[in-house]
Design a protein around this motif. Sequence first.
Motif, mmCIF file in Angstrom:
data_model
loop_
_atom_site.group_PDB
_atom_site.id
_atom_site.type_symbol
_atom_site.label_atom_id
_atom_site.label_comp_id
_atom_site.label_asym_id
_atom_site.label_seq_id
_atom_site.Cartn_x
_atom_site.Cartn_y
_atom_site.Cartn_z
ATOM 1 N N ASN A 17 -3.774 9.019 -18.218
ATOM 2 C CA ASN A 17 -4.658 7.886 -18.473
ATOM 3 C C ASN A 17 -4.627 6.840 -17.357
ATOM 4 O O ASN A 17 -5.285 5.804 -17.472
ATOM 5 N N ALA A 18 -3.858 7.082 -16.321
ATOM 6 C CA ALA A 18 -3.748 6.097 -15.240
ATOM 7 C C ALA A 18 -5.124 5.779 -14.659
ATOM 8 O O ALA A 18 -6.001 6.648 -14.572
ATOM 9 N N HIS A 19 -5.296 4.517 -14.283
ATOM 10 C CA HIS A 19 -6.532 4.093 -13.608
ATOM 11 C C HIS A 19 -6.155 3.884 -12.146
ATOM 12 O O HIS A 19 -5.628 2.819 -11.785
ATOM 13 N N ALA A 20 -6.344 4.911 -11.347
ATOM 14 C CA ALA A 20 -5.898 4.854 -9.949
ATOM 15 C C ALA A 20 -6.988 5.363 -9.005
ATOM 16 O O ALA A 20 -6.755 6.278 -8.202
ATOM 17 N N PRO A 21 -8.203 4.753 -9.077
ATOM 18 C CA PRO A 21 -9.296 5.240 -8.239
ATOM 19 C C PRO A 21 -9.110 4.922 -6.757
ATOM 20 O O PRO A 21 -9.781 5.519 -5.913
ATOM 21 N N TYR A 22 -8.233 3.986 -6.433
ATOM 22 C CA TYR A 22 -8.087 3.567 -5.039
ATOM 23 C C TYR A 22 -7.014 4.361 -4.314
ATOM 24 O O TYR A 22 -7.215 4.810 -3.193
ATOM 25 N N SER A 23 -5.887 4.554 -4.961
ATOM 26 C CA SER A 23 -4.814 5.327 -4.315
ATOM 27 C C SER A 23 -4.898 6.794 -4.680
ATOM 28 O O SER A 23 -4.410 7.658 -3.946
ATOM 29 N N GLU A 51 -4.910 0.212 -11.517
ATOM 30 C CA GLU A 51 -5.289 -0.450 -10.271
ATOM 31 C C GLU A 51 -6.530 -1.321 -10.476
ATOM 32 O O GLU A 51 -7.190 -1.258 -11.515
ATOM 33 N N ASN A 52 -6.815 -2.148 -9.458
ATOM 34 C CA ASN A 52 -7.937 -3.082 -9.541
ATOM 35 C C ASN A 52 -8.625 -3.136 -8.176
ATOM 36 O O ASN A 52 -7.953 -3.005 -7.146
ATOM 37 N N ALA A 53 -9.941 -3.384 -8.194
ATOM 38 C CA ALA A 53 -10.689 -3.493 -6.932
ATOM 39 C C ALA A 53 -10.110 -4.604 -6.063
ATOM 40 O O ALA A 53 -10.174 -4.541 -4.833
ATOM 41 N N ALA A 54 -9.562 -5.634 -6.702
ATOM 42 C CA ALA A 54 -8.800 -6.657 -5.975
ATOM 43 C C ALA A 54 -7.365 -6.120 -5.944
ATOM 44 O O ALA A 54 -6.593 -6.313 -6.899
ATOM 45 N N PHE A 55 -7.023 -5.397 -4.919
ATOM 46 C CA PHE A 55 -5.818 -4.553 -4.898
ATOM 47 C C PHE A 55 -4.530 -5.180 -5.441
ATOM 48 O O PHE A 55 -3.807 -4.528 -6.197
#
Length: 131
Positions: free
Chosen positions: A15-21, A42-46
């Motif tokens: 369920n992790a939200h890790a679209p950036y890393s 994660e967040n768009a504001a890293f």
Amino acid sequence: MSDELLTAARDVRENAHAPYSGFRVGAAIRTASGIHIGCNVENAAFPEGVCAEGGAISAMVAAGETEILEVLVYAEADTPVAPCGGCRQKLAEFAGPDIVIHLAGTSGITTSMTVAELLPGAFGAHQMDRD
Ligand code: THU
């Protein structure tokens, strides 16, 4: 190390939200009342992102628990993931120096370290005593 902790951390990692890393992590904490889980968000504001360990600690405290008995962190990596410095400090807030933190990866290799090994010379509340 309990299979229950491994399964809980591996499952919540999904369920992790890790679209950036693209690096998904799950954490499971055992306390007297049961297992508390968290994944990295994660967040768009890293800098606003939170680690799996931090999420699991929040869930634990929300459930009314403040004493960690055992932890397992699961990441999809060949070698067991090393908790970041901030998470080591967060774990030390609720876990004594001898509490064991298991670090697991997909390869099946698991490393187990104590809180004292992860964070030697940890800063703690006692250091703010003035008398
Ligand atoms: N991360 C964790 O959730 N726990 C760790 O122990 C190491 C790193 C996350 C933070 C970030 O979302 C991603 O992994 C890459 O650093």
